[in-house]
Scaffold this motif. Structure first.
Motif, PDB file in Angstrom:
ATOM      1  N   ALA A  52      -4.270   2.190  -1.845  1.00 37.02           N
ATOM      2  CA  ALA A  52      -3.416   3.375  -1.999  1.00 37.02           C
ATOM      3  C   ALA A  52      -4.196   4.511  -2.655  1.00 37.02           C
ATOM      4  CB  ALA A  52      -2.187   3.027  -2.827  1.00 37.02           C
TER       5      ALA A  52
ATOM      6  N   ALA B 292      -3.999  -3.675  -2.933  1.00 43.16           N
ATOM      7  CA  ALA B 292      -2.994  -2.712  -2.473  1.00 43.16           C
ATOM      8  C   ALA B 292      -3.053  -1.433  -3.305  1.00 43.16           C
ATOM      9  CB  ALA B 292      -1.602  -3.329  -2.550  1.00 43.16           C
TER      10      ALA B 292
ATOM     11  N   VAL C 288       0.845  -1.202   0.000  1.00 47.87           N
ATOM     12  CA  VAL C 288       0.000   0.000   0.000  1.00 47.87           C
ATOM     13  C   VAL C 288       0.878   1.249   0.000  1.00 47.87           C
ATOM     14  CG1 VAL C 288      -1.657   1.345   1.360  1.00 47.87           C
ATOM     15  CG2 VAL C 288      -1.999  -1.109   1.059  1.00 47.87           C
TER      16      VAL C 288
END
Length: 503
Positions: free
Chosen positions: A104, A100, A53
């Motif tokens: 993000a 991920a 992330v």
């Protein structure tokens, strides 16, 4: 010291260390073997997820490299005696990487407070409809599949690529990630094209590699738990060598050609931008040859249309680059046109019958949309239907329209089709706007357009390697962390000339 002055240790601090082994023992005994594997995998994956992330660019590039190699790579691992109990959870790597990137993007949205635009809104409406089908399968269609595995696979297939796009569009990704993405797709495209040529030159050698060395059929039965009938169907283009339809690493002539359309578009834009890039020329040559040997007419037409559009005058490509691209196209025409006679591209070798079949499938898709405007239900689409019908008898594989637009409407109804079509239109418009100033956005825009053209005659968003790669690149090209993506030093050095009417 008097006992009264000694601080008593809290009971929880005394009991907790001894309770942990008991709790672990209870979990191990209480869970089945498969669920215990999943739990251990989740405990290992969680810290990796947190690290990715923070590095969404790394997650995206790993995803783009691994996806096209998975159809052959995982069977090779199994043939090298990697146990199935490890390969099953390991196959969830793409979901881990995709989540991920999505996380993000969501964190960056929260940090910046940026508002969602119309592409985001339409995308979330579409994903919301698909998720409603997942949670309440009979909300819109009384005959929708009810098995959880069927619906979950269909949800990943139908909504996964859009969420990858959403994450890549909002995550903090810069010019370096775009260059790595470009290099990765071109390198994988060159590899796929080279293997396609090898398959054409040594058919039996490739069949032996797939069946005996990589043991793909055994992997699909033992690890993916697919029936032998389904495995034979999956690998039909590998073993049916007369007539041969090249399928390369993706084990499907259509998936291979779709991927090569993406790689060819990126390579052609780099050539037209006055880049003296040997890899781009290699991808262009190998890609066009492999598409020809795949006998996929829709991808052949898509590649030609995209290359002609790239060769046209625009504000991004100098004359020198366009002339080089036109020269390559003329050379390809000299080599290919004389051998078109007697091929599927001109109606021979079953081409005419196939064309009639496509017309019937389009008509069937329109009828399904007319009689079932709310859709047949999540999971009534080819990728899921052909995998689960043999075991569950809950999905009707007869409702298969070889058209990416009708397929959405037939499965999910007009309530999903309308926002999906609106999202696609807005994405293409945004590509047109950004492509005037940014070569990377132009390349992905042409790649996106090419796959959509090919998708008018076969499914293009119902597997993982092609759609997740394409939509990850599309999100990266339309990234909103800046008003426009950064140009690399090479691009910045290219003189920009405005076309008439373009400010």
């Amino acid at each position: 010291m008097p006992p009264s002055l000694v601080r008593a240790r809290p009971r929880s601090q005394t009991v907790l260390p001894w309770a942990i082994p008991v709790l672990v023992l209870f979990v191990v005994v209480g869970l089945s073997h498969r669920r215990l594997e999943d739990l251990i995998g989740a405990l290992i994956a969680f810290p990796i997820f947190l690290a990715l992330v923070r590095r969404p660019g790394v997650a995206l590039i790993i995803l783009v490299v691994a996806l096209p190699l998975e159809p052959i790579g995982f069977p090779l691992l199994y043939s090298a005696h990697v146990p199935a109990s490890l390969l099953r959870p390991l196959a969830s790597y793409k979901e881990l990487l995709g989540l991920a990137v999505l996380a993000a993007g969501l964190l960056e949205l929260r940090r910046t407070g940026r508002k969602l635009d119309r592409i985001d809104v339409l995308l979330l409406i579409y994903v919301g409809v698909v998720t409603l089908y997942l949670a309440v399968p009979h909300l819109f269609a009384s005959g929708a599949p009810t098995a959880w595995n069927t619906r979950l696979l269909a949800w990943r297939t139908d909504a996964g690529y859009t969420l990858i796009f959403f994450g890549a569009r909002h995550a903090p990704l810069g010019a370096r990630v775009k260059e790595h993405f470009t290099r990765a797709v071109l390198a994988i495209g060159a590899l796929i094209g080279a293997v396609g040529i090898f398959e054409r030159l040594d058919v039996h050698g490739w069949v032996h590699f797939v069946g005996s060395t990589a043991q793909v059929p055994l992997y699909e039965v033992k690890v993916l738990a697919e029936s032998q009938t389904q495995v034979i169907s999956n690998l039909g283009y590998i073993y049916n060598t007369n007539p041969l339809r090249v399928s390369s690493l993706l084990l499907s002539p259509f998936d291979m050609s779709d991927y090569l359309v993406v790689a060819i578009a990126i390579a052609a834009v780099r050539i037209s931008s006055a880049r003296r890039d040997t890899l781009s020329y290699l991808v262009l040559g190998l890609g066009l040859a492999s598409i020809f040997f795949s006998r996929s007419r829709s991808d052949g037409v898509a590649a030609v249309i995209v290359l002609v559009l790239i060769a046209l005058p625009n504000t991004r490509s100098p004359l020198e680059g366009r002339l080089r691209l036109i020269g390559v196209l003329l050379l390809a025409a000299v080599l290919i046109v004389p051998v078109l006679g007697g091929t599927r591209f001109v109606g021979a070798q079953g081409g005419s019958t196939s064309t009639a079949g496509h017309v019937d499938e389009l008509a069937d898709g329109l009828r399904v949309l007319e009689y079932y405007p709310l859709g047949l239900g999540l999971g009534d689409q080819p990728e899921t239907a052909t995998r689960f019908t043999a075991s569950t008898k809950q999905v009707n594989p007869a409702y298969i329209s070889d058209n990416l637009i009708l397929q959405v409407g037939d499965e999910l109804g007009i309530q999903a089709l309308l926002p999906w079509v609106g999202m696609m239109g807005c994405i293409l418009w945004e590509f047109k706007r950004r492509g005037r100033r940014d070569a990377f956005a132009a390349a992905l825009g042409f790649a996106f357009l090419g796959v959509v053209i090919a998708g008018l005659y076969h499914q293009v968003f119902l597997t993982f390697p092609v759609p997740w790669t394409l939509w990850a690149g599309a999100g990266l090209a339309l990234n909103r962390t800046g008003s426009y993506p950064e140009r690399t030093p090479t691009e910045a050095a290219i003189p920009q000339r405005a076309a008439p009417g373009v400010p």
